[in-house]
Design an enzyme around this catalytic site. Structure first.
Site, short mmCIF file in Angstrom:
data_model
loop_
_atom_site.label_atom_id
_atom_site.label_comp_id
_atom_site.label_asym_id
_atom_site.label_seq_id
_atom_site.Cartn_x
_atom_site.Cartn_y
_atom_site.Cartn_z
N GLU A 1 0.83 -1.21 0.00
CA GLU A 1 0.00 0.00 0.00
C GLU A 1 0.86 1.26 0.00
O GLU A 1 2.09 1.21 0.18
CB GLU A 1 -0.97 -0.03 1.19
CG GLU A 1 -1.92 -1.21 1.05
CD GLU A 1 -3.05 -1.20 2.06
OE1 GLU A 1 -2.99 -0.47 3.07
OE2 GLU A 1 -4.02 -1.95 1.81
N GLU B 1 -1.25 -9.94 -6.31
CA GLU B 1 -1.16 -10.72 -7.55
C GLU B 1 -0.24 -10.04 -8.56
O GLU B 1 0.56 -10.67 -9.25
CB GLU B 1 -2.55 -10.89 -8.19
CG GLU B 1 -3.56 -11.59 -7.31
CD GLU B 1 -4.38 -10.60 -6.47
OE1 GLU B 1 -3.79 -9.69 -5.86
OE2 GLU B 1 -5.60 -10.77 -6.43
N1 THU Z 1 -5.83 -6.32 -2.80
C1 THU Z 1 -4.98 -7.21 -3.38
O1 THU Z 1 -3.80 -7.28 -3.02
N2 THU Z 1 -5.47 -8.03 -4.35
C2 THU Z 1 -6.75 -8.01 -4.80
O2 THU Z 1 -7.08 -8.71 -5.75
C3 THU Z 1 -7.74 -7.20 -4.12
C4 THU Z 1 -7.21 -6.17 -3.19
C5 THU Z 1 -5.31 -5.41 -1.77
C6 THU Z 1 -5.15 -3.98 -2.22
C7 THU Z 1 -5.25 -3.24 -0.91
O3 THU Z 1 -3.97 -3.15 -0.32
C8 THU Z 1 -6.13 -4.12 -0.03
O4 THU Z 1 -6.18 -5.39 -0.67
C9 THU Z 1 -7.54 -3.59 0.13
O5 THU Z 1 -8.13 -3.29 -1.08
#
Ligand code: THU
Length: 134
Positions: free
Chosen positions: A44, A55
């Protein structure tokens, strides 16, 4: 490699997630066509839109190591619940030939889903090549 082994790698990767804003850690593990595995976590950012999904990080690691054909990807949330991939990640998976996405089912078991079912009628490289032919 069994589906549950790849899912275990994704679960392990989730423990390194950098998710101070959402608190939602995600891990991903890819299995390439030549049998190698790569993992990723969400990363993040204070500028929220700059966040990277787990992913995308795992697939980018594989590509950076020279692997452009990915057979399978497993995705796991750090909290143990389900984590279906976001639309952007499904599109990234399509670029590198992913056939199956391994997720946790309602009981925590590994379950494989065809990418074709999760991203029907995808826009892919063939479509862009039509433009190059002109
Ligand atoms: N997130 C992922 O890493 N992969 C996904 O397919 C959906 C969302 C993460 C992004 C963010 O850091 C957190 O999950 C909340 O959206």
């Amino acid at each position: 490699m069994e589906h549950h082994d790849l899912l275990d790698e994704a679960r392990a990767a989730a423990s390194a997630a950098y998710a101070p804003y959402s608190g939602f850690g995600v891990g991903a593990a890819v299995l390439t066509n030549d049998g190698r595995t790569f993992t990723g976590t969400n990363v993040e950012n204070a500028a929220f839109a700059s966040t990277l999904c787990a992913e995308a990080v795992a697939i980018a690691s594989a590509v950076a190591a020279g692997c452009r054909q990915i057979e399978r990807i497993a995705v796991a949330a750090a909290d143990g619940g389900p984590c279906p991939p976001c639309g952007n990640c499904r599109q990234i998976m399509n670029e590198f030939g992913v056939h199956h996405i391994v997720l946790e089912d309602a009981t925590g078991e590994a379950e494989a889903h065809a990418l074709e079912a999760m991203l029907p009628e995808a826009f892919g490289p063939e479509a862009v090549r039509r433009g190059q032919a002109q």
